[in-house]
Every structure is written in C-alpha cells, then in structure tokens.
Design a protein around this motif. Structure first.
Motif, PDB file in Angstrom:
ATOM      1  N   SER A  28       0.978  -1.368  -0.109  1.00  0.00           N
ATOM      2  CA  SER A  28       0.090   0.307  -0.171  1.00  0.00           C
ATOM      3  C   SER A  28       0.976   1.231   0.081  1.00  0.00           C
ATOM      4  CB  SER A  28      -0.983  -0.056   1.231  1.00  0.00           C
ATOM      5  OG  SER A  28      -1.774   1.237   1.208  1.00  0.00           O
ATOM      6  N   LYS A  29       1.726   1.387   0.897  1.00  0.00           N
ATOM      7  CA  LYS A  29       2.667   2.592   0.986  1.00  0.00           C
ATOM      8  C   LYS A  29       3.313   2.834  -0.412  1.00  0.00           C
ATOM      9  CE  LYS A  29       6.493   4.517   3.615  1.00  0.00           C
ATOM     10  NZ  LYS A  29       7.656   4.073   4.737  1.00  0.00           N
ATOM     11  N   PHE A  30       3.838   1.645  -0.942  1.00  0.00           N
ATOM     12  CA  PHE A  30       4.430   1.981  -2.244  1.00  0.00           C
ATOM     13  C   PHE A  30       3.963   1.700  -3.523  1.00  0.00           C
ATOM     14  CE2 PHE A  30       8.071   1.183   1.026  1.00  0.00           C
ATOM     15  CZ  PHE A  30       8.677   2.538   0.944  1.00  0.00           C
ATOM     16  N   GLU A  31       2.519   1.647  -3.362  1.00  0.00           N
ATOM     17  CA  GLU A  31       1.551   1.313  -4.513  1.00  0.00           C
ATOM     18  C   GLU A  31       2.026   0.415  -5.148  1.00  0.00           C
ATOM     19  OE1 GLU A  31       1.003   5.003  -6.294  1.00  0.00           O
ATOM     20  OE2 GLU A  31       0.337   5.804  -4.666  1.00  0.00           O
ATOM     21  N   LYS A  32       2.224  -0.860  -4.577  1.00  0.00           N
ATOM     22  CA  LYS A  32       2.776  -2.176  -5.384  1.00  0.00           C
ATOM     23  C   LYS A  32       1.633  -2.937  -5.870  1.00  0.00           C
ATOM     24  CE  LYS A  32       7.201  -1.518  -4.925  1.00  0.00           C
ATOM     25  NZ  LYS A  32       8.118  -1.642  -5.917  1.00  0.00           N
ATOM     26  N   SER A  33       1.548  -3.674  -6.952  1.00  0.00           N
ATOM     27  CA  SER A  33       0.414  -4.552  -7.582  1.00  0.00           C
ATOM     28  C   SER A  33       1.283  -5.549  -8.127  1.00  0.00           C
ATOM     29  CB  SER A  33      -0.677  -3.834  -7.812  1.00  0.00           C
ATOM     30  OG  SER A  33      -0.256  -3.408  -9.258  1.00  0.00           O
ATOM     31  N   TYR A  34       0.817  -6.710  -8.091  1.00  0.00           N
ATOM     32  CA  TYR A  34       1.568  -7.850  -8.862  1.00  0.00           C
ATOM     33  C   TYR A  34       0.471  -8.673  -9.966  1.00  0.00           C
ATOM     34  CZ  TYR A  34       4.828  -6.441  -5.440  1.00  0.00           C
ATOM     35  OH  TYR A  34       5.500  -5.890  -4.654  1.00  0.00           O
ATOM     36  N   ASP A  74      -0.192 -11.793 -10.374  1.00  0.00           N
ATOM     37  CA  ASP A  74      -0.709 -12.859  -9.898  1.00  0.00           C
ATOM     38  C   ASP A  74      -0.146 -13.434  -8.497  1.00  0.00           C
ATOM     39  OD1 ASP A  74       1.535 -14.324 -10.476  1.00  0.00           O
ATOM     40  OD2 ASP A  74       0.804 -14.972 -12.362  1.00  0.00           O
ATOM     41  N   GLU A  75      -0.619 -14.458  -7.937  1.00  0.00           N
ATOM     42  CA  GLU A  75      -0.369 -14.894  -6.631  1.00  0.00           C
ATOM     43  C   GLU A  75       0.961 -15.209  -6.655  1.00  0.00           C
ATOM     44  OE1 GLU A  75      -0.585 -15.653  -2.815  1.00  0.00           O
ATOM     45  OE2 GLU A  75      -2.187 -14.625  -3.972  1.00  0.00           O
ATOM     46  N   ALA A  76       1.525 -16.002  -7.746  1.00  0.00           N
ATOM     47  CA  ALA A  76       2.889 -16.474  -7.780  1.00  0.00           C
ATOM     48  C   ALA A  76       3.898 -15.183  -7.621  1.00  0.00           C
ATOM     49  CB  ALA A  76       3.062 -17.197  -8.928  1.00  0.00           C
ATOM     50  N   GLU A  77       3.523 -14.022  -8.406  1.00  0.00           N
ATOM     51  CA  GLU A  77       4.647 -13.153  -8.118  1.00  0.00           C
ATOM     52  C   GLU A  77       4.565 -12.346  -7.129  1.00  0.00           C
ATOM     53  OE1 GLU A  77       5.651  -8.974 -10.599  1.00  0.00           O
ATOM     54  OE2 GLU A  77       3.547  -9.925 -11.132  1.00  0.00           O
ATOM     55  N   ASP A  78       3.152 -12.368  -6.245  1.00  0.00           N
ATOM     56  CA  ASP A  78       3.060 -11.678  -4.962  1.00  0.00           C
ATOM     57  C   ASP A  78       3.947 -12.400  -4.280  1.00  0.00           C
ATOM     58  OD1 ASP A  78       1.263  -9.708  -3.560  1.00  0.00           O
ATOM     59  OD2 ASP A  78       1.360 -11.564  -2.332  1.00  0.00           O
TER      60      ASP A  78
END
Length: 83
Positions: free
Chosen positions: A14-20, A22-26
């Motif tokens: 949230s702080k660094f506005e990250k999104s991936y 899929d679950e594997a990348e996460d």
C-alpha cells in the motif's frame, strides 16, 4: 530469518503502491522483500555496534530481484554474441 506478517506485507504494498500480476508473483516479491528486510536488520545491528557509519531502510526497491535492481541502477547489459 525475519518473518513478514500478512499485515506488514499489505502495508508495504500500500505504501509504495505495489500490485502484482498474480499470486505467484506476489509470493516471489514477498520473498524478495523478506530477504531485503533481513539484510537491513543485519546491517543496522552493525550500525548500532559502531561497525558501520550509516543505516539502511526498506524502500520502494525492496521487492526487486538482484537483476532488476542492477538494471534499475544503471548496470549495462552486454547482448549475447551470435556464433
């Protein structure tokens, strides 16, 4: 090893506005973050003991692979030569 709680991981994203994608990348990114966190903690213990003169901290690059970090920081990649 420094464990990363679900809450801590969500706060980092949230702080660094990250999104991936899929679950594997996460999960892979979470592992990279965990390694970065461990490195920061080990370094900062040295700082507290007077062994080094500067502190480290988690930042927006803490979830990158070593290769991604190198590329982002200006490492030049030599293209493979054809034979």
């Amino acid at each position: 090893m420094s464990l990363v709680s679900d809450q801590e991981w969500e706060e980092y994203k949230s702080k660094f506005e990250k999104s991936y994608s899929d679950e594997a990348e996460d999960q892979m990114r979470r592992g990279r973050y965990q390694k970065s966190k461990q490195t920061v903690e080990e370094h900062n213990k040295k700082y507290e003991n007077g062994e080094v003169t500067w502190k480290m901290a988690i930042n927006h690059l803490s979830d990158l692979t070593e290769e991604e970090y190198s590329m982002r920081c200006g490492k030049k990649v030599t293209p493979p030569t054809s034979t």
